[in-house]
Motif scaffolding. Structure first.
Motif, PDB file in Angstrom:
ATOM      1  N   GLY A   1       0.802  -1.211   0.000  1.00 25.74           N
ATOM      2  CA  GLY A   1       0.000   0.000   0.000  1.00 25.74           C
ATOM      3  C   GLY A   1       0.837   1.263   0.000  1.00 25.74           C
ATOM      4  O   GLY A   1       0.353   2.333  -0.357  1.00 25.74           O
ATOM      5  N   ARG A   2       2.100   1.137   0.427  1.00 27.13           N
ATOM      6  CA  ARG A   2       3.022   2.276   0.485  1.00 27.13           C
ATOM      7  C   ARG A   2       2.409   3.445   1.237  1.00 27.13           C
ATOM      8  O   ARG A   2       2.465   4.603   0.809  1.00 27.13           O
ATOM      9  N   VAL A   3       1.830   3.139   2.380  1.00 28.56           N
ATOM     10  CA  VAL A   3       1.115   4.133   3.158  1.00 28.56           C
ATOM     11  C   VAL A   3       2.047   5.254   3.612  1.00 28.56           C
ATOM     12  O   VAL A   3       3.207   5.012   3.952  1.00 28.56           O
ATOM     13  N   GLN A   4       1.515   6.477   3.628  1.00 30.43           N
ATOM     14  CA  GLN A   4       2.255   7.663   4.055  1.00 30.43           C
ATOM     15  C   GLN A   4       1.442   8.413   5.103  1.00 30.43           C
ATOM     16  O   GLN A   4       0.206   8.346   5.123  1.00 30.43           O
TER      17      GLN A   4
ATOM     18  N   GLN B   1      -4.560  -0.372  13.715  1.00 34.80           N
ATOM     19  CA  GLN B   1      -3.534   0.132  14.632  1.00 34.80           C
ATOM     20  C   GLN B   1      -2.249   0.494  13.893  1.00 34.80           C
ATOM     21  O   GLN B   1      -1.614   1.515  14.188  1.00 34.80           O
ATOM     22  N   LEU B   2      -1.862  -0.328  12.929  1.00 32.34           N
ATOM     23  CA  LEU B   2      -0.640  -0.061  12.179  1.00 32.34           C
ATOM     24  C   LEU B   2      -0.788   1.183  11.311  1.00 32.34           C
ATOM     25  O   LEU B   2       0.137   2.000  11.210  1.00 32.34           O
ATOM     26  N   ALA B   3      -1.945   1.334  10.661  1.00 29.49           N
ATOM     27  CA  ALA B   3      -2.167   2.517   9.831  1.00 29.49           C
ATOM     28  C   ALA B   3      -2.097   3.790  10.672  1.00 29.49           C
ATOM     29  O   ALA B   3      -1.536   4.811  10.238  1.00 29.49           O
ATOM     30  N   LYS B   4      -2.652   3.744  11.877  1.00 22.33           N
ATOM     31  CA  LYS B   4      -2.555   4.897  12.775  1.00 22.33           C
ATOM     32  C   LYS B   4      -1.101   5.144  13.175  1.00 22.33           C
ATOM     33  O   LYS B   4      -0.656   6.296  13.253  1.00 22.33           O
ATOM     34  N   ALA B   5      -0.344   4.082  13.404  1.00 23.08           N
ATOM     35  CA  ALA B   5       1.065   4.230  13.766  1.00 23.08           C
ATOM     36  C   ALA B   5       1.869   4.856  12.634  1.00 23.08           C
ATOM     37  O   ALA B   5       2.844   5.585  12.879  1.00 23.08           O
ATOM     38  N   PHE B   6       1.447   4.616  11.391  1.00 21.94           N
ATOM     39  CA  PHE B   6       2.107   5.219  10.233  1.00 21.94           C
ATOM     40  C   PHE B   6       1.636   6.653   9.988  1.00 21.94           C
ATOM     41  O   PHE B   6       2.122   7.308   9.064  1.00 21.94           O
TER      42      PHE B   6
ATOM     43  N   ALA C   1     -21.092   1.888  -1.871  1.00 20.23           N
ATOM     44  CA  ALA C   1     -21.196   2.309  -3.270  1.00 20.23           C
ATOM     45  C   ALA C   1     -21.756   3.719  -3.402  1.00 20.23           C
ATOM     46  O   ALA C   1     -21.557   4.376  -4.424  1.00 20.23           O
ATOM     47  N   GLN C   2     -22.454   4.197  -2.370  1.00 21.01           N
ATOM     48  CA  GLN C   2     -23.050   5.526  -2.420  1.00 21.01           C
ATOM     49  C   GLN C   2     -22.186   6.601  -1.754  1.00 21.01           C
ATOM     50  O   GLN C   2     -22.564   7.765  -1.729  1.00 21.01           O
ATOM     51  N   MET C   3     -21.045   6.193  -1.240  1.00 23.73           N
ATOM     52  CA  MET C   3     -20.184   7.153  -0.541  1.00 23.73           C
ATOM     53  C   MET C   3     -19.511   8.100  -1.520  1.00 23.73           C
ATOM     54  O   MET C   3     -19.128   7.709  -2.628  1.00 23.73           O
ATOM     55  N   THR C   4     -19.342   9.338  -1.101  1.00 22.27           N
ATOM     56  CA  THR C   4     -18.656  10.342  -1.936  1.00 22.27           C
ATOM     57  C   THR C   4     -17.202  10.540  -1.510  1.00 22.27           C
ATOM     58  O   THR C   4     -16.418  11.105  -2.271  1.00 22.27           O
ATOM     59  N   GLU C   5     -16.864  10.099  -0.311  1.00 24.17           N
ATOM     60  CA  GLU C   5     -15.483  10.223   0.173  1.00 24.17           C
ATOM     61  C   GLU C   5     -14.565   9.337  -0.671  1.00 24.17           C
ATOM     62  O   GLU C   5     -14.931   8.228  -1.058  1.00 24.17           O
ATOM     63  N   ARG C   6     -13.354   9.825  -0.952  1.00 21.20           N
ATOM     64  CA  ARG C   6     -12.369   9.066  -1.709  1.00 21.20           C
ATOM     65  C   ARG C   6     -11.116   8.889  -0.855  1.00 21.20           C
ATOM     66  O   ARG C   6     -10.740   9.770  -0.082  1.00 21.20           O
ATOM     67  N   TYR C   7     -10.457   7.747  -1.045  1.00 21.76           N
ATOM     68  CA  TYR C   7      -9.348   7.378  -0.172  1.00 21.76           C
ATOM     69  C   TYR C   7      -8.070   7.151  -0.977  1.00 21.76           C
ATOM     70  O   TYR C   7      -8.101   6.669  -2.111  1.00 21.76           O
ATOM     71  N   ASP C   8      -6.948   7.478  -0.335  1.00 23.44           N
ATOM     72  CA  ASP C   8      -5.650   7.257  -0.967  1.00 23.44           C
ATOM     73  C   ASP C   8      -5.288   5.780  -0.993  1.00 23.44           C
ATOM     74  O   ASP C   8      -4.586   5.320  -1.899  1.00 23.44           O
ATOM     75  N   LEU C   9      -5.770   5.059   0.015  1.00 20.28           N
ATOM     76  CA  LEU C   9      -5.461   3.640   0.120  1.00 20.28           C
ATOM     77  C   LEU C   9      -6.677   2.904   0.674  1.00 20.28           C
ATOM     78  O   LEU C   9      -7.261   3.313   1.674  1.00 20.28           O
ATOM     79  N   VAL C  10      -7.059   1.818  -0.005  1.00 21.38           N
ATOM     80  CA  VAL C  10      -8.156   0.962   0.450  1.00 21.38           C
ATOM     81  C   VAL C  10      -7.628  -0.446   0.634  1.00 21.38           C
ATOM     82  O   VAL C  10      -7.017  -1.021  -0.278  1.00 21.38           O
TER      83      VAL C  10
ATOM     84  N   LEU D   1     -11.533   5.017  -4.475  1.00 20.26           N
ATOM     85  CA  LEU D   1     -10.162   5.523  -4.543  1.00 20.26           C
ATOM     86  C   LEU D   1     -10.092   6.916  -5.151  1.00 20.26           C
ATOM     87  O   LEU D   1     -10.923   7.300  -5.969  1.00 20.26           O
ATOM     88  N   THR D   2      -9.041   7.644  -4.764  1.00 18.45           N
ATOM     89  CA  THR D   2      -8.700   8.875  -5.465  1.00 18.45           C
ATOM     90  C   THR D   2      -8.181   8.505  -6.852  1.00 18.45           C
ATOM     91  O   THR D   2      -7.971   7.322  -7.157  1.00 18.45           O
ATOM     92  N   ALA D   3      -7.936   9.492  -7.665  1.00 16.68           N
ATOM     93  CA  ALA D   3      -7.509   9.241  -9.049  1.00 16.68           C
ATOM     94  C   ALA D   3      -6.243   8.413  -9.118  1.00 16.68           C
ATOM     95  O   ALA D   3      -6.057   7.615 -10.055  1.00 16.68           O
ATOM     96  N   HIS D   4      -5.345   8.575  -8.150  1.00 11.75           N
ATOM     97  CA  HIS D   4      -4.081   7.825  -8.148  1.00 11.75           C
ATOM     98  C   HIS D   4      -3.956   6.973  -6.879  1.00 11.75           C
ATOM     99  O   HIS D   4      -2.842   6.684  -6.421  1.00 11.75           O
ATOM    100  N   GLY D   5      -5.094   6.575  -6.333  1.00  9.54           N
ATOM    101  CA  GLY D   5      -5.091   5.790  -5.110  1.00  9.54           C
ATOM    102  C   GLY D   5      -4.684   4.341  -5.335  1.00  9.54           C
ATOM    103  O   GLY D   5      -4.530   3.875  -6.470  1.00  9.54           O
ATOM    104  N   THR D   6      -4.539   3.628  -4.222  1.00 13.39           N
ATOM    105  CA  THR D   6      -4.093   2.230  -4.255  1.00 13.39           C
ATOM    106  C   THR D   6      -5.113   1.327  -3.573  1.00 13.39           C
ATOM    107  O   THR D   6      -5.580   1.623  -2.473  1.00 13.39           O
TER     108      THR D   6
END
Length: 346
Positions: free
Chosen positions: A163-166, A186-191, A224-233, A249-254
């Motif tokens: 995912g190369r999370v940042q 927990q790991l995503a929060k730690a990152f 499917a009805q959500m408008t929020e977009r994410y960098d990583l799913v 996903l965002t346009a360049h999301g993962t």
């Protein structure tokens, strides 16, 4: 008998049999039996562990049922399982080491996986390779340590490597209350990510307690009805279509596919994973699937995080060896939050 060159802890040198959860053919948890079987032998870079606790995960269910069938061709046994015992995640004490082992010695408290060996961890003794073991984190029970290896390594590799999370990224974790998901939050929060977890109504409080910034109850909110977009799913063990996941996903999301229960009994989620690889070549988004690589370095990383209090294993329950079948039924039915630990020795 042990190899003549294996170093064996004296109290166990004369032991010949052990109790283990076994099955003779592929099928449901109803086929699991607690029996007395021969003590396993070790060679080369292997160690023999006195199992104090084991971790139950979805991988054990797949190996138990032999599904998808494609995995039988991968070495698990075509008509019947090659290995009668089950269980991969383990925490225990080294009682014997093979002639090539230099990193561990009898008496060491370790945790890791038995995957790739002939004897699983739902037993009094198990075999593991040293490159899939690490010393247990300080002030951690065997039950807590036992549920870490497979699920937490999967979560770590999904976020960090694939995912190369940042820091600051928006991360959506679908399946946030399960074994992998509870570690992933927990790991995503730690990152340093902003984390949204998706789970059922009954598990919302758990996901909030893990530190998720936002929690979505999938029974009342249609993704499917959500408008929020994410960098990583991270889609953990899901069966949603790639097109639906891409819309999150965002346009360049993962998108990282972690396991998956979609597909037929022959190939499982392989079709969706292959599709992700193909689509990823033609769109700006990254669609990734992977196979977890168990290794000592990641276990040591996780141990440090546990010692620092950054990562806390979430135990749904602790069950004895005789309770593995019931726990497996609950896991299949989705009645498990976090992880189930199998207590073998006090």
């Amino acid at each position: 008998m042990m190899s003549k060159t294996a170093r064996i802890a004296p109290p166990f040198a004369d032991r010949r049999t052990m109790q283990a959860v076994v099955r003779d053919r592929y099928g449901s948890a109803d086929l699991l039996q607690l029996r007395q079987v021969e003590l396993p032998t070790i060679t080369g870079d292997q160690v023999l562990l006195r199992v104090h606790a084991a971790g139950l995960d979805r991988g054990a269910w797949h190996i138990m049922t032999g599904r998808p069938y494609l995995m039988r061709l991968a070495g698990f046994g075509l008509r019947a399982p090659k290995n009668r015992t089950l269980g991969s995640d383990v925490a225990g004490v080294v009682v014997a080491v093979g002639p090539q082992v230099t990193d561990f010695r009898p008496g060491d408290r370790v945790f890791g996986t038995c995957f790739g060996t002939s004897h699983g961890s739902f037993a009094e003794y198990a075999v593991a390779r040293t490159n899939k073991l690490a010393r247990m984190p300080a002030d951690t029970s065997f039950e807590q340590a036992a549920v870490v290896p497979g699920s937490a390594q999967t979560a770590l590799q999904a976020l960090r490597d694939h995912g190369r999370v940042q820091a600051g990224q928006r991360v959506l974790i679908i399946g946030a209350s399960g074994g992998v998901g509870s570690f992933a939050v927990q790991l995503a929060k730690a990152f340093g990510a902003v984390v949204t977890g998706v789970c059922s109504t009954a598990k919302v409080n758990l996901v909030q307690s893990l530190g998720a910034d936002h929690v979505i109850d999938y029974s009342s909110t249609d993704l499917a009805q959500m408008t929020e977009r994410y960098d990583l799913v991270l889609d953990i063990g899901g069966n949603r279509s790639l097109s639906r996941l891409r819309r999150l996903l965002t346009a360049h999301g993962t998108l990282v596919l972690v396991g998956g229960e979609a597909g037929d009994r022959w190939t499982g989620g392989l079709g969706r994973q292959v599709g992700a690889m193909l689509i990823s070549r033609f769109v700006p988004q990254r669609l990734v699937s992977f196979i977890t690589k168990e290794n000592s370095a990641d276990l040591e990383t996780l141990a440090r995080m546990i010692e620092a209090g950054t990562l806390i294993p979430q135990l749904d329950r602790i069950t004895p060896l005789a309770g593995v079948a019931d726990a497996m039924h609950d896991l299949e039915a989705g009645r498990v939050s976090g992880k189930v630990a199998v207590s073998v020795a006090s």
